[in-house]
Design a protein around this motif. Sequence first.
Motif, PDB file in Angstrom:
ATOM      1  N   ALA A 175       0.869  -1.170   0.000  1.00 54.98           N
ATOM      2  CA  ALA A 175       0.000   0.000   0.000  1.00 54.98           C
ATOM      3  C   ALA A 175       0.906   1.219   0.000  1.00 54.98           C
ATOM      4  O   ALA A 175       1.544   1.528   1.014  1.00 54.98           O
ATOM      5  CB  ALA A 175      -0.909  -0.003   1.223  1.00 54.98           C
ATOM      6  N   HIS A 177       1.478   5.252  -0.325  1.00 51.84           N
ATOM      7  CA  HIS A 177       0.646   6.419  -0.027  1.00 51.84           C
ATOM      8  C   HIS A 177       1.458   7.694   0.077  1.00 51.84           C
ATOM      9  O   HIS A 177       2.662   7.675   0.334  1.00 51.84           O
ATOM     10  CB  HIS A 177      -0.125   6.192   1.276  1.00 51.84           C
ATOM     11  N   ASP A 178       0.766   8.789  -0.097  1.00 54.88           N
ATOM     12  CA  ASP A 178       1.349  10.119   0.003  1.00 54.88           C
ATOM     13  C   ASP A 178       1.209  10.641   1.427  1.00 54.88           C
ATOM     14  O   ASP A 178       0.431  10.114   2.235  1.00 54.88           O
ATOM     15  CB  ASP A 178       0.623  11.056  -0.972  1.00 54.88           C
ATOM     16  N   ASP A 181      -2.154  10.758   3.851  1.00 57.80           N
ATOM     17  CA  ASP A 181      -3.098   9.659   3.623  1.00 57.80           C
ATOM     18  C   ASP A 181      -3.338   8.863   4.901  1.00 57.80           C
ATOM     19  O   ASP A 181      -2.469   8.776   5.777  1.00 57.80           O
ATOM     20  CB  ASP A 181      -2.573   8.716   2.536  1.00 57.80           C
ATOM     21  N   VAL A 183      -4.697   4.993   6.186  1.00 55.57           N
ATOM     22  CA  VAL A 183      -4.899   3.612   5.745  1.00 55.57           C
ATOM     23  C   VAL A 183      -5.562   2.841   6.874  1.00 55.57           C
ATOM     24  O   VAL A 183      -5.012   2.738   7.975  1.00 55.57           O
ATOM     25  CB  VAL A 183      -3.555   2.942   5.381  1.00 55.57           C
TER      26      VAL A 183
END
Length: 334
Positions: A175, A177-178, A181, A183
Amino acid sequence: MPASKRAANRYYSGPPSDHFDGALFFNPGGQLPGRFTDLLKWQFNGQRSKWPAANPSPFARARPAARVDGAGLTITMVGHSTLLVQTAGLNILTDPVWSQRTSPFSFVGPKRANAPGIAFDDLPQIDLVLVSHNHYDHLDLATLKRLKEKHDPLVVTPLGNDTIIAAAVPGMRLAAHDWGDRVEVGAHSAIHVEPAHHWSARGGRDRRMALWAGFVIETPGGKIYFAGDTGFHDGINYRLMAEKHGGFRFAILPIGAYEPRWFMAPQHQNPEEAVQGMKLCGAALAAGCHWGTFQLTDEPMDEPVRKLAGALEAEGLPQECFRALQPGEVWDVP
Protein backbone atom coordinates in the motif's frame (compact mmCIF):
# COMPACT_ATOMS: atom_id res chain seq x y z
CA MET A 1 6.43 19.14 -16.99
CA PRO A 2 7.81 17.58 -20.22
CA ALA A 3 7.12 13.88 -20.66
CA SER A 4 10.86 13.20 -20.90
CA LYS A 5 11.46 14.65 -17.44
CA ARG A 6 8.53 12.75 -15.92
CA ALA A 7 9.85 9.54 -17.47
CA ALA A 8 13.18 10.09 -15.72
CA ASN A 9 11.58 9.01 -12.45
CA ARG A 10 11.47 5.23 -12.70
CA TYR A 11 9.67 4.72 -9.38
CA TYR A 12 6.72 7.08 -9.44
CA SER A 13 4.62 9.14 -11.84
CA GLY A 14 1.96 11.53 -10.61
CA PRO A 15 0.76 15.13 -10.48
CA PRO A 16 2.90 17.85 -8.88
CA SER A 17 2.23 18.76 -5.25
CA ASP A 18 3.78 20.87 -2.49
CA HIS A 19 6.50 18.18 -2.14
CA PHE A 20 6.69 16.72 -5.68
CA ASP A 21 7.72 18.80 -8.70
CA GLY A 22 6.44 16.31 -11.26
CA ALA A 23 9.75 14.46 -11.39
CA LEU A 24 11.36 14.46 -7.93
CA PHE A 25 10.24 14.72 -4.30
CA PHE A 26 11.52 17.48 -2.01
CA ASN A 27 11.13 18.89 1.51
CA PRO A 28 8.82 21.93 1.43
CA GLY A 29 10.73 24.93 2.76
CA GLY A 30 13.58 22.56 3.63
CA GLN A 31 16.97 21.47 2.40
CA LEU A 32 18.17 19.18 -0.35
CA PRO A 33 20.70 16.40 0.39
CA GLY A 34 24.37 17.38 0.22
CA ARG A 35 26.31 17.43 -3.01
CA PHE A 36 28.79 14.74 -3.98
CA THR A 37 31.64 17.12 -3.15
CA ASP A 38 30.19 17.54 0.36
CA LEU A 39 30.03 13.77 0.72
CA LEU A 40 33.70 13.49 -0.20
CA LYS A 41 34.63 16.29 2.19
CA TRP A 42 32.90 14.41 5.02
CA GLN A 43 34.27 10.98 4.10
CA PHE A 44 37.84 12.28 4.17
CA ASN A 45 37.56 14.51 7.25
CA GLY A 46 39.42 12.03 9.48
CA GLN A 47 36.88 12.48 12.30
CA ARG A 48 35.20 9.07 12.18
CA SER A 49 35.14 7.37 15.58
CA LYS A 50 36.23 3.76 15.85
CA TRP A 51 33.37 1.50 16.90
CA PRO A 52 33.98 -1.94 18.39
CA ALA A 53 33.55 -4.70 15.82
CA ALA A 54 31.00 -6.32 18.14
CA ASN A 55 28.97 -4.75 20.91
CA PRO A 56 26.48 -7.36 22.17
CA SER A 57 23.34 -6.04 23.80
CA PRO A 58 23.05 -6.53 27.58
CA PHE A 59 19.51 -7.80 26.94
CA ALA A 60 18.80 -11.40 25.96
CA ARG A 61 16.94 -12.00 22.74
CA ALA A 62 13.26 -11.39 23.34
CA ARG A 63 10.53 -13.98 22.71
CA PRO A 64 7.43 -11.84 22.12
CA ALA A 65 3.89 -12.82 23.02
CA ALA A 66 1.66 -13.93 20.16
CA ARG A 67 -0.55 -10.83 20.52
CA VAL A 68 -1.13 -7.84 22.79
CA ASP A 69 -4.83 -7.07 22.81
CA GLY A 70 -6.89 -4.00 23.60
CA ALA A 71 -5.12 -0.91 24.91
CA GLY A 72 -1.99 -2.83 25.91
CA LEU A 73 1.19 -1.65 24.19
CA THR A 74 4.48 -3.56 24.07
CA ILE A 75 7.53 -2.24 22.22
CA THR A 76 10.48 -4.58 21.52
CA MET A 77 13.73 -3.29 20.07
CA VAL A 78 15.22 -5.41 17.29
CA GLY A 79 17.97 -2.96 16.34
CA HIS A 80 18.60 0.35 14.56
CA SER A 81 15.12 1.48 13.38
CA THR A 82 13.53 -1.96 13.55
CA LEU A 83 11.02 -2.30 16.38
CA LEU A 84 8.11 -4.64 17.01
CA VAL A 85 4.98 -2.75 18.04
CA GLN A 86 2.25 -4.88 19.58
CA THR A 87 -1.13 -3.34 20.39
CA ALA A 88 -4.84 -3.72 19.59
CA GLY A 89 -4.21 -7.31 18.46
CA LEU A 90 -1.81 -6.11 15.73
CA ASN A 91 1.86 -7.02 15.27
CA ILE A 92 3.68 -4.23 13.43
CA LEU A 93 7.34 -3.99 12.35
CA THR A 94 9.03 -0.69 11.59
CA ASP A 95 11.75 -0.59 8.90
CA PRO A 96 12.64 -4.29 9.31
CA VAL A 97 16.32 -5.20 8.82
CA TRP A 98 17.64 -8.64 9.78
CA SER A 99 20.54 -8.57 7.29
CA GLN A 100 24.15 -8.40 8.43
CA ARG A 101 24.91 -5.33 6.31
CA THR A 102 22.95 -2.28 5.18
CA SER A 103 24.40 -2.10 1.71
CA PRO A 104 23.70 -3.12 -1.89
CA PHE A 105 26.55 -5.61 -1.41
CA SER A 106 26.84 -8.57 0.97
CA PHE A 107 30.60 -8.17 1.45
CA VAL A 108 31.01 -4.44 2.15
CA GLY A 109 29.09 -1.65 3.85
CA PRO A 110 27.88 -0.95 7.40
CA LYS A 111 27.86 -4.19 9.38
CA ARG A 112 25.84 -5.12 12.46
CA ALA A 113 27.59 -4.55 15.77
CA ASN A 114 24.95 -6.60 17.59
CA ALA A 115 22.50 -9.36 16.76
CA PRO A 116 18.82 -8.62 16.17
CA GLY A 117 16.97 -8.41 19.48
CA ILE A 118 14.42 -10.95 18.24
CA ALA A 119 15.50 -14.02 16.28
CA PHE A 120 13.62 -13.98 12.98
CA ASP A 121 12.07 -17.38 13.66
CA ASP A 122 10.79 -16.13 17.04
CA LEU A 123 8.70 -13.34 15.52
CA PRO A 124 4.96 -13.58 16.15
CA GLN A 125 2.70 -13.47 13.11
CA ILE A 126 3.44 -10.10 11.51
CA ASP A 127 0.38 -8.28 10.19
CA LEU A 128 1.82 -4.98 9.07
CA VAL A 129 5.20 -3.54 8.04
CA LEU A 130 5.98 0.19 7.89
CA VAL A 131 8.83 1.12 5.52
CA SER A 132 9.71 4.81 5.88
CA HIS A 133 11.99 5.24 2.86
CA ASN A 134 14.39 3.40 0.58
CA HIS A 135 17.85 3.83 2.17
CA TYR A 136 19.44 0.44 2.78
CA ASP A 137 19.31 0.71 6.57
CA HIS A 138 15.52 1.03 6.35
CA LEU A 139 14.39 -0.82 3.22
CA ASP A 140 16.04 -4.26 3.35
CA LEU A 141 14.76 -6.37 0.47
CA ALA A 142 16.25 -9.60 1.82
CA THR A 143 14.28 -9.21 5.05
CA LEU A 144 11.09 -8.30 3.18
CA LYS A 145 11.44 -11.48 1.11
CA ARG A 146 11.66 -13.54 4.32
CA LEU A 147 8.65 -11.76 5.78
CA LYS A 148 6.64 -12.37 2.60
CA GLU A 149 7.44 -16.08 2.65
CA LYS A 150 6.65 -16.64 6.33
CA HIS A 151 4.11 -13.94 7.29
CA ASP A 152 2.70 -12.30 4.13
CA PRO A 153 2.20 -8.93 5.87
CA LEU A 154 0.81 -5.75 4.35
CA VAL A 155 3.60 -3.23 3.70
CA VAL A 156 2.65 0.43 4.02
CA THR A 157 5.23 2.77 2.47
CA PRO A 158 5.45 6.20 0.84
CA LEU A 159 5.02 6.71 -2.90
CA GLY A 160 7.52 5.04 -5.20
CA ASN A 161 8.96 2.57 -2.72
CA ASP A 162 6.32 0.05 -3.76
CA THR A 163 7.94 -0.10 -7.23
CA ILE A 164 11.28 -1.10 -5.69
CA ILE A 165 9.73 -3.71 -3.40
CA ALA A 166 7.40 -5.21 -6.01
CA ALA A 167 10.28 -5.79 -8.43
CA ALA A 168 12.28 -7.71 -5.81
CA VAL A 169 9.47 -9.41 -3.86
CA PRO A 170 6.75 -10.49 -6.31
CA GLY A 171 3.34 -10.84 -4.73
CA MET A 172 4.12 -8.77 -1.63
CA ARG A 173 1.02 -6.94 -0.45
CA LEU A 174 1.78 -3.24 -0.83
CA ALA A 175 0.00 0.00 0.00
CA ALA A 176 1.89 3.06 -1.30
CA HIS A 177 0.65 6.42 -0.03
CA ASP A 178 1.35 10.12 0.00
CA TRP A 179 1.81 12.38 3.01
CA GLY A 180 -1.53 12.97 4.68
CA ASP A 181 -3.10 9.66 3.62
CA ARG A 182 -4.90 7.42 6.10
CA VAL A 183 -4.90 3.61 5.74
CA GLU A 184 -7.42 1.50 7.64
CA VAL A 185 -5.89 -1.56 9.33
CA GLY A 186 -7.80 -3.99 11.50
CA ALA A 187 -11.24 -3.23 12.89
CA HIS A 188 -10.40 -0.13 14.92
CA SER A 189 -6.92 1.02 13.86
CA ALA A 190 -5.35 3.08 11.09
CA ILE A 191 -1.99 4.23 9.75
CA HIS A 192 -1.37 7.87 8.86
CA VAL A 193 1.49 8.60 6.44
CA GLU A 194 3.11 11.85 7.57
CA PRO A 195 5.91 14.24 6.51
CA ALA A 196 9.56 13.78 7.45
CA HIS A 197 12.55 15.92 6.47
CA HIS A 198 14.81 13.50 4.64
CA TRP A 199 15.60 12.21 1.13
CA SER A 200 15.90 8.91 -0.73
CA ALA A 201 18.22 6.93 -3.00
CA ARG A 202 19.26 3.35 -3.67
CA GLY A 203 22.18 4.39 -5.87
CA GLY A 204 23.78 7.39 -7.53
CA ARG A 205 21.07 8.01 -10.14
CA ASP A 206 17.75 7.77 -8.29
CA ARG A 207 17.96 10.55 -5.70
CA ARG A 208 14.53 11.72 -4.50
CA MET A 209 12.61 9.51 -6.93
CA ALA A 210 10.74 7.83 -4.05
CA LEU A 211 9.09 9.60 -1.14
CA TRP A 212 10.14 9.41 2.54
CA ALA A 213 7.77 9.61 5.52
CA GLY A 214 6.97 9.02 9.15
CA PHE A 215 3.88 7.21 10.39
CA VAL A 216 1.21 7.59 13.04
CA ILE A 217 -0.37 4.38 14.29
CA GLU A 218 -3.90 5.18 15.48
CA THR A 219 -5.32 2.59 17.90
CA PRO A 220 -8.06 2.44 20.55
CA GLY A 221 -5.32 2.69 23.19
CA GLY A 222 -3.85 5.91 21.81
CA LYS A 223 -1.64 7.14 19.00
CA ILE A 224 1.96 6.06 18.36
CA TYR A 225 4.32 8.19 16.29
CA PHE A 226 7.18 6.59 14.33
CA ALA A 227 9.14 9.49 12.86
CA GLY A 228 11.15 7.34 10.45
CA ASP A 229 14.42 9.05 9.51
CA THR A 230 14.32 12.82 9.84
CA GLY A 231 16.14 16.05 10.34
CA PHE A 232 14.69 18.38 12.95
CA HIS A 233 13.70 21.02 10.35
CA ASP A 234 13.06 23.70 13.01
CA GLY A 235 10.48 21.40 14.59
CA ILE A 236 7.99 22.11 11.79
CA ASN A 237 6.81 18.52 11.33
CA TYR A 238 6.66 17.91 15.09
CA ARG A 239 4.37 20.91 15.51
CA LEU A 240 2.26 19.65 12.62
CA MET A 241 1.89 16.26 14.31
CA ALA A 242 0.72 17.88 17.55
CA GLU A 243 -1.80 20.04 15.69
CA LYS A 244 -3.15 17.19 13.63
CA HIS A 245 -3.12 14.36 16.15
CA GLY A 246 -3.43 16.08 19.52
CA GLY A 247 -0.42 14.41 21.15
CA PHE A 248 0.83 10.86 21.45
CA ARG A 249 0.90 8.06 23.95
CA PHE A 250 4.27 7.00 22.58
CA ALA A 251 6.85 8.11 20.02
CA ILE A 252 9.72 6.29 18.31
CA LEU A 253 12.31 8.91 17.44
CA PRO A 254 15.80 8.65 15.86
CA ILE A 255 18.69 9.80 18.06
CA GLY A 256 21.80 8.65 16.14
CA ALA A 257 23.83 9.11 12.92
CA TYR A 258 24.09 12.89 13.33
CA GLU A 259 27.78 13.87 13.03
CA PRO A 260 29.16 15.98 11.45
CA ARG A 261 26.31 18.44 11.92
CA TRP A 262 27.23 20.59 8.90
CA PHE A 263 26.48 17.59 6.69
CA MET A 264 23.97 15.50 8.66
CA ALA A 265 21.66 18.09 10.26
CA PRO A 266 19.16 18.23 7.35
CA GLN A 267 18.58 14.47 7.41
CA HIS A 268 19.38 13.20 10.92
CA GLN A 269 18.39 14.94 14.15
CA ASN A 270 20.65 14.69 17.20
CA PRO A 271 19.55 13.64 20.73
CA GLU A 272 18.97 17.23 21.86
CA GLU A 273 16.67 17.80 18.89
CA ALA A 274 14.91 14.48 19.52
CA VAL A 275 14.02 15.65 23.05
CA GLN A 276 12.69 18.91 21.64
CA GLY A 277 10.71 16.89 19.10
CA MET A 278 9.19 14.75 21.84
CA LYS A 279 8.03 17.89 23.62
CA LEU A 280 6.76 19.62 20.48
CA CYS A 281 4.67 16.68 19.26
CA GLY A 282 3.20 16.08 22.72
CA ALA A 283 4.49 12.54 23.27
CA ALA A 284 4.11 11.25 26.83
CA LEU A 285 6.91 8.70 26.37
CA ALA A 286 9.51 8.01 23.70
CA ALA A 287 11.96 5.35 22.54
CA GLY A 288 15.21 6.32 20.86
CA CYS A 289 16.20 4.36 17.75
CA HIS A 290 18.66 4.63 14.84
CA TRP A 291 21.77 4.24 16.99
CA GLY A 292 24.27 1.61 18.16
CA THR A 293 23.77 -1.14 15.55
CA PHE A 294 25.20 0.14 12.23
CA GLN A 295 27.95 2.75 12.10
CA LEU A 296 26.77 5.27 9.54
CA THR A 297 28.39 8.50 10.71
CA ASP A 298 31.21 9.93 12.83
CA GLU A 299 30.01 9.98 16.46
CA PRO A 300 31.10 7.32 18.99
CA MET A 301 28.73 4.38 19.47
CA ASP A 302 27.58 5.35 22.97
CA GLU A 303 27.46 9.12 22.49
CA PRO A 304 23.73 9.26 21.59
CA VAL A 305 22.85 7.67 24.94
CA ARG A 306 24.98 10.14 26.89
CA LYS A 307 23.68 13.12 24.96
CA LEU A 308 20.09 11.97 25.35
CA ALA A 309 20.54 11.74 29.13
CA GLY A 310 22.07 15.21 29.19
CA ALA A 311 19.28 16.70 27.09
CA LEU A 312 16.60 15.23 29.35
CA GLU A 313 18.35 16.57 32.43
CA ALA A 314 18.67 20.01 30.85
CA GLU A 315 14.92 20.04 30.18
CA GLY A 316 14.07 18.82 33.68
CA LEU A 317 12.52 15.63 32.30
CA PRO A 318 12.78 12.21 33.98
CA GLN A 319 15.26 9.87 32.32
CA GLU A 320 12.70 7.07 32.05
CA CYS A 321 10.38 9.10 29.82
CA PHE A 322 12.72 8.79 26.80
CA ARG A 323 14.76 5.58 26.66
CA ALA A 324 17.48 4.71 24.16
CA LEU A 325 16.42 1.13 23.53
CA GLN A 326 18.92 -1.67 22.92
CA PRO A 327 18.36 -4.93 20.99
CA GLY A 328 16.18 -7.33 22.98
CA GLU A 329 14.88 -4.62 25.32
CA VAL A 330 11.14 -4.80 25.94
CA TRP A 331 9.00 -1.89 27.10
CA ASP A 332 5.48 -2.56 28.35
CA VAL A 333 4.23 0.97 27.91
CA PRO A 334 1.91 2.39 30.60
